[in-house]
Design a protein around this motif. Structure first.
Motif, short mmCIF file in Angstrom:
data_model
loop_
_atom_site.label_atom_id
_atom_site.label_comp_id
_atom_site.label_asym_id
_atom_site.label_seq_id
_atom_site.Cartn_x
_atom_site.Cartn_y
_atom_site.Cartn_z
N UNK A 106 0.81 -1.02 0.16
CA UNK A 106 -0.17 -0.04 0.07
C UNK A 106 1.03 1.18 -0.06
N UNK A 107 0.67 2.16 -1.03
CA UNK A 107 1.41 3.38 -1.02
C UNK A 107 0.54 4.63 -0.88
N UNK A 108 0.45 5.11 0.20
CA UNK A 108 -0.33 6.25 0.53
C UNK A 108 -1.84 5.85 0.13
N UNK A 109 -2.28 4.81 0.50
CA UNK A 109 -3.54 4.34 0.49
C UNK A 109 -3.89 3.64 -1.06
N UNK A 110 -3.07 3.75 -1.86
CA UNK A 110 -3.04 3.06 -3.38
C UNK A 110 -2.55 1.59 -3.07
N UNK A 144 1.10 7.91 -8.89
CA UNK A 144 -0.34 8.20 -8.74
C UNK A 144 -0.70 8.82 -7.31
N UNK A 145 -0.02 8.58 -6.32
CA UNK A 145 -0.47 9.28 -5.20
C UNK A 145 -0.08 10.65 -5.29
N UNK A 196 9.64 10.33 0.05
CA UNK A 196 10.30 10.26 1.31
C UNK A 196 9.27 10.71 2.34
N UNK A 197 8.13 11.34 1.71
CA UNK A 197 7.22 11.58 2.48
C UNK A 197 5.90 11.00 2.58
#
Length: 639
Positions: free
Chosen positions: A48-52, A103-104, A623-624
């Protein structure tokens, strides 16, 4: 793109499409999250990457598409076990995470892609066109479902949407970049100016026997360069190893399983019939088709009357990719060309036979058969050992991954290593002190374990770390702080460094003695050889090209490109020794060449600049971001 490329890609584009949609992103960097498992992800979520989310099904489909692509290119030698050894699963994971990160970031910047934009992109794909018109919704669905692995329209269109969003993000981030005319000229000349050199080399190794270092010199050198010999921080760990080598010795693959694997993948061991052919193409697009047919019939008559087919193709064919080669298409199998061409070419029986006119969407073709290669199949006995090794490796990896997954949930503190080892018949061992870049006794070169060991705090356990030997669970035991050693600890290392420096200096002095005579010698090579130098003459070299036997040598090429033709350099010191070069020829970019290639090169240079900037931008953006990876799902997919 040449006509031949289009003919072939029209048939084969889709089997690569999903991999391209999912993987055609800049690899930004290898982040820490790829080494650390997530702990609170859903059972079928890879990351999961920032909700994706990246779901297991999508990862499996992408992995299988990549496997099929490799097998199409390399045949049966490309097994899943080999893909794992090459780390392809990690590359796919990284690229899919990179895509989700993009995408995020696009979402943060409110970048969107409409359904209309997705539709326009799909309509523009050649594989979905026939005579310039979309093939229709039903055939579109059928074509996607026939892929290996199959795709639904929703899956494919979402892949296209994601790709378009990343394109828009990249464009919005990099649209302000440009390259000046001066930069274009300077970089084009830097890449394309060439020199041809005569090279005289005296290697340090060749004079090493003439130098030595006394204890006094070693001591003096050490006192002046103590920091160069500083001992870095070292660590010691206790570890439990899920040893794949030990597992392999216990696995026996039944003959029935080998036979089943052979039958299931029979096409990998079969080489289909291939032909080599040449063709002449007369295009019909935008022309009077009857007139083109008449012209083609005239050429066919000449070819059958004995005219040189290659000459006819060179003078008349409108296939840009093959006309200069006399129409030669090289070898190809069935299904590589568009159907009408394919059928006519494989209907030819004897080398030298010429087809009737063949009409395709591109125009009229005349085909000449050059050679036929019959199909062949490797028997089960021929590939039995290969298949046995492959199945063994796959079962070892699967067992190791399953055991590592079970251990991962059971080992949460250092004491758990011993109880888990006792329960599963494993052994806990302790290393000696090792530095980050040193092999670990008992494990050998294990950069993954070393890197994780230097991240651990007292009381922590690493989790499963995948290595060439299997899966390692490690816990921090002790640390040795960096320090400047006493001479006795590093005496031989100091002596070795001092001898190397003396040998380099000896090679420089020998070259210096020869330098003046080489500059005035009528025969550079003969004079250098008589003095004991190794000599060679290079081909024309660019600044970035390696020099034979010396490799990449920027110090040499920098000097060489500054010298006029015919000039001889002063001695140039390298890591291997000392070199003197004579510039035999200089080939500089002409104004005409620069003008004719400037537009293409501007695009290439600008694209490179945009790629590098976008990569740097995304490194900062990631990084964020919160990124979690569930390694157990990946292990199930590839195991």
């Amino acid at each position: 793109m040449t006509m031949l490329d289009r003919m072939r890609r029209h048939r084969n584009w889709l089997k690569w499409s999903l991999a391209l949609v999912c993987l055609a992103f800049v690899i930004f960097y290898i982040p820490d999250f790829l080494r650390n498992p997530g702990t609170d992800l859903a059972a079928n979520t890879v990351a999961v990457v920032e909700g994706h989310e990246i779901r297991g099904e999508e990862f499996r489909r992408t992995y299988q598409a990549q496997l099929q692509a490799y097998r199409s290119a390399y045949g049966g030698n490309m097994s899943e076990a080999l893909l794992k050894q090459l780390g392809v699963d990690q590359q796919i994971l990284q690229q899919m995470v990179d895509e989700r990160a993009a995408l995020a970031e696009a979402e943060r910047l409110k970048i969107r892609v409409s359904d209309a934009e997705v539709r326009l992109r799909i309509l523009a794909i050649p594989a979905f066109q026939e005579n310039g018109v979309f093939i229709g919704a039903e055939r579109y669905r059928q074509l996607l479902s026939s892929q290996n692995p199959p795709m639904t329209t929703t899956e494919f269109e979402e892949g296209i949407r994601r790709a378009l969003i990343v394109e828009k993000l990249r464009a919005s981030v990099t649209e302000w970049l440009s390259v000046s005319e001066k930069e274009i000229e300077q970089e084009y000349r830097r890449r394309n100016d060439k020199v041809k050199l005569a090279v005289a080399t005296i290697l340090s190794e060749s004079v090493r026997g003439t130098v030595s270092a006394s204890d006094g010199e070693v001591s003096t050198y050490f006192e002046a360069h103590k920091d160069d010999f500083k001992i870095p921080e070292k660590r010691k760990v206790r570890y439990l190893l899920v040893d794949t080598d030990a597992m392999r010795a216990k696995i026996s693959v039944p003959a029935a399983d080998v036979e089943r694997a052979y039958n299931d993948n029979f096409e990998l061991y079969s080489t289909p019939e291939q032909i080599r052919a040449s063709h002449i193409l007369l295009k019909t697009a935008g022309k009077d088709e009857a007139a083109v047919r008449t012209q083609a019939e005239g050429l066919l008559k000449q070819a059958r009357a004995g005219a040189d087919f290659a000459q006819l193709a060179t003078k008349n064919s409108e296939d840009e990719g093959t006309a200069t080669k006399g129409g030669d298409l090289d070898y190809f199998g069935r299904g590589r060309m568009v159907p009408e061409f394919d059928e006519a070419a494989f209907a030819l029986q004897q080398p030298g036979q010429i087809s009737d006119l063949v009409k395709t969407q591109y125009g009229f073709h005349i085909i000449k058969l050059v050679e036929k290669k019959p199909g062949s199949t490797r028997s089960l006995d021929e590939v039995r050992q290969q298949l046995t090794d492959q199945l063994t490796a796959e079962r070892v990896q699967a067992q190791a991954a399953d055991l590592a997954e079970k251990l991962a949930s059971a080992i949460t503190k250092p004491a758990d290593l011993d109880s888990a080892a006792k329960r599963d018949g494993l052994q806990v061992q302790e290393t000696t002190f090792f530095a980050r870049d040193e092999p670990i006794i008992g494990l050998g070169p294990s950069p993954e374990v070393a890197a994780r060991a230097f991240e651990l705090k007292p009381g922590e356990v690493s989790g499963a770390v995948r290595t060439g030997r299997g899966y390692v669970f490690a816990t921090f035991v002790a640390k040795q702080d960096p320090y400047v050693p006493k001479l006795e600890e590093v005496k031989e290392r100091v002596r070795e460094e001092l001898v190397k420096q003396k040998a380099r200096e000896a090679s420089r002095q020998k070259a210096q003695q020869l330098s003046a005579s080489l500059k005035s010698a009528p025969d550079f090579e003969k004079t250098a050889k008589s003095a004991g130098f190794a000599t060679q003459t290079t081909e024309l070299l660019t600044r970035d090209a390696p020099i034979p036997q010396l490799g990449m040598a920027p110090a040499i090429t920098e000097v060489a490109f500054k010298l006029p033709q015919g000039a001889v350099s002063d001695p140039i010191t390298t890591d291997q020794g000392t070199v003197i070069v004579k510039v035999l020829e200089k080939q500089e970019v002409t104004p005409t060449e620069l003008i004719s290639n400037k537009d293409r090169f501007r695009e290439e240079l600008l694209a490179d600049r945009k790629n590098r900037f976008f990569s740097a931008y995304m490194v900062k953006a990631k990084e964020k971001m919160k990124i979690q990876v569930n390694r157990s799902v990946i292990q199930r997919v590839v195991g």
